[in-house]
Motif scaffolding. Structure first.
Motif, PDB file in Angstrom:
ATOM      1  N   THR A   1       3.991   7.327  -2.045  1.00 26.97           N
ATOM      2  CA  THR A   1       3.077   6.253  -1.684  1.00 26.97           C
ATOM      3  C   THR A   1       2.351   5.726  -2.923  1.00 26.97           C
ATOM      4  O   THR A   1       2.407   6.333  -3.998  1.00 26.97           O
ATOM      5  CB  THR A   1       2.067   6.745  -0.623  1.00 26.97           C
TER       6      THR A   1
ATOM      7  N   THR B   1      -2.268   8.448   2.846  1.00 27.22           N
ATOM      8  CA  THR B   1      -2.135   7.743   1.584  1.00 27.22           C
ATOM      9  C   THR B   1      -2.587   8.663   0.444  1.00 27.22           C
ATOM     10  O   THR B   1      -3.073   9.760   0.664  1.00 27.22           O
ATOM     11  CB  THR B   1      -3.018   6.481   1.582  1.00 27.22           C
TER      12      THR B   1
ATOM     13  N   ASP C   1      -3.480   0.028   1.656  1.00 23.66           N
ATOM     14  CA  ASP C   1      -2.590   0.018   0.507  1.00 23.66           C
ATOM     15  C   ASP C   1      -2.329  -1.421   0.069  1.00 23.66           C
ATOM     16  O   ASP C   1      -2.255  -2.333   0.889  1.00 23.66           O
ATOM     17  CB  ASP C   1      -1.271   0.717   0.849  1.00 23.66           C
TER      18      ASP C   1
ATOM     19  N   SER D   1      -6.314   6.021  -2.968  1.00 24.35           N
ATOM     20  CA  SER D   1      -6.325   5.000  -1.924  1.00 24.35           C
ATOM     21  C   SER D   1      -7.355   5.343  -0.854  1.00 24.35           C
ATOM     22  O   SER D   1      -8.079   4.477  -0.369  1.00 24.35           O
ATOM     23  CB  SER D   1      -4.945   4.868  -1.274  1.00 24.35           C
TER      24      SER D   1
END
Length: 447
Positions: free
Chosen positions: A355, A322, A333, A326
């Motif tokens: 992402t 990620t 997430d 994050s």
């Protein structure tokens, strides 16, 4: 005395900061926005690929009763976008007055200068908390079922190859190009099928995960979005929300359960397979490495990269990929389905991953509206580009992506990489007070 005190204080400050690393602001990537001329376009999942002719092929989806999704191409060399076809029309349903062929959630698979893909329904309704295909109003026929289509890049002609027999959408599909066999899963019930291109033969393999997303209470199961195929023997693999790995051997047309391995790993989290709003232990996106002779994939909610060697068989958890924000948050997430923008670069060992990244205000993580399709609380988040080199195990977050006006691309679940390395995806764009889904490109920071 006061002057001496100030002098000593300044000396102490200087020594306290000596040797401390300076905070370097994270680099930002600026995306280019394109306008395909389709204001009704809604969120896309997959639906984009770079073909051998160097063009970027993509589909813009709708949630409309009577407006179909549309297929386009973008030629980077000429800088031109071309409308190739209306999905309802190319499925032969133009004058049928049926629920539109609103979407395509699969990437294009190229074979012998043709692109193969499938259509999906975009017109939904929610009854007793269950999202399903919308019942049409008077004067309209129900959705006729997703189609398998091909597009000839040389002639520009479409061919309608087959229609899914249960009158459901085709949620995911993949093709064994060596043997000419396609495998798909329908939505919302989760029937799996195979289609032999040479014989033009469709085989219903039955439900692959209980009652799928038509189920209520304990019968509900979130469906796998990615079918993977081992090119060595043609075996197709899928997962269930409980983490079971299932497969269909080439020529067998029977769903079997893989013994001695599954996707239920502690690192991925704890999930109730009977609850909506997440993918459970399903893998999210998976790609084949010809160099390693194994698959690499990402688990959605946790963002963990893993490898899958079907010959052993073994799942190996590698690293969390990620975004850096994050990771630092210590949380999963916000979009618990995870992200589909996961692909090998042209070197075939660097993974590119689009992402999410949380946004905080006054110490609180911002959360947006609830998705009407999934029941998921969608985050207000930035988009980040992450790369991971499987040869060197090197992870790098290249920073957030913004439009020239400073706004972040939203609802990004697709990726393609052009021949020059430029990254393409489909995202929400707001201009002049109106929002649409459209093509954007991101400069490749690794070039």
């Amino acid at each position: 005395m006061k002057t001496v005190s100030l002098f000593i204080f300044s000396i102490l400050i200087a020594f306290s900061s000596y040797g401390q690393p300076k905070k370097v602001p994270q680099a930002k990537l600026t995306a280019r926005v394109y306008n395909s001329g389709f204001p009704q376009a809604h969120d896309s999942y997959n639906g984009i690929s770079c073909a051998s002719d160097g063009k970027i092929y993509y589909i813009l989806c709708t949630q409309s009763l009577d407006v179909a999704g549309r297929m386009y191409s973008y030629d980077p060399a000429a800088g031109k976008i071309k409308l190739l076809g209306d999905l309802t029309e190319v499925c032969g349903e133009k004058d049928l007055h049926a629920v539109a062929q609103g979407k395509s959630h699969v990437n294009f698979i190229e074979s012998k200068k043709k692109l193969y893909f499938a259509t999906h329904v975009g017109y939904y309704e929610t009854i007793d908390g269950v999202v399903s295909i919308g019942n049409p109003p008077a004067g309209f026929k129900p959705f006729q079922g997703g189609h398998i289509l091909s597009y000839d890049m040389k002639t520009g002609k479409f061919e309608d190859l087959a229609r899914e027999p249960h009158h459901e959408g085709i949620l995911t599909m993949n093709m064994d190009t060596l043997r000419g066999v396609m495998y798909g899963i329908t939505w919302p019930s989760g029937y799996m099928f195979s289609f032999d291109l040479a014989q033009k033969k469709m085989v219903d393999l039955g439900p692959m995960s209980g009652k799928g997303q038509t189920g209520k209470g304990t019968d509900f199961r979130t469906l796998c979005r990615t079918i993977i195929i081992d090119p060595r023997d043609g075996t197709a693999y899928v997962t269930t929300s409980e983490g079971t790995i299932k497969y269909v051997r080439y020529g067998q047309n029977k769903i079997e359960v893989l013994e001695n391995e599954d996707m239920k790993k502690d690192y991925f989290g704890l999930y109730d397979a009977t609850k909506p709003g997440h993918m459970g232990y399903n893998w999210r996106q998976v790609i084949w490495s010809a160099k390693e002779n194994k698959f690499y994939g990402v688990h959605g909610n946790s963002g963990y990269l893993f490898s899958f060697d079907p010959k052993i068989p073994r799942i190996e958890v590698i690293d969390r990929i990620t975004s850096e924000p994050s990771k630092k948050s210590g949380m999963y997430d916000q979009f618990s389905f995870g992200y589909l923008g996961f692909i090998f670069g042209r070197d075939q060992h660097t993974i590119y991953y689009l992402t999410g990244s949380p946004i905080y205000e006054n110490g609180k993580r911002l959360v947006g509206k609830t998705s009407t399709n999934t029941g998921e609380a969608m985050s207000k988040e930035n988009l980040h580009l992450v790369t991971y080199d499987i040869a060197s195990s090197k992870y790098k977050d290249h920073g957030p992506v913004f439009y020239p006006n400073g706004e972040p691309p939203l609802y990004v679940n697709s990726i393609a990489i052009g021949k020059d390395g430029t990254i393409y995806t489909l995202a929400r764009i707001t201009e002049n007070g109106k929002t649409r889904n459209d093509l954007i490109s991101i400069p490749n920071p690794s070039k």
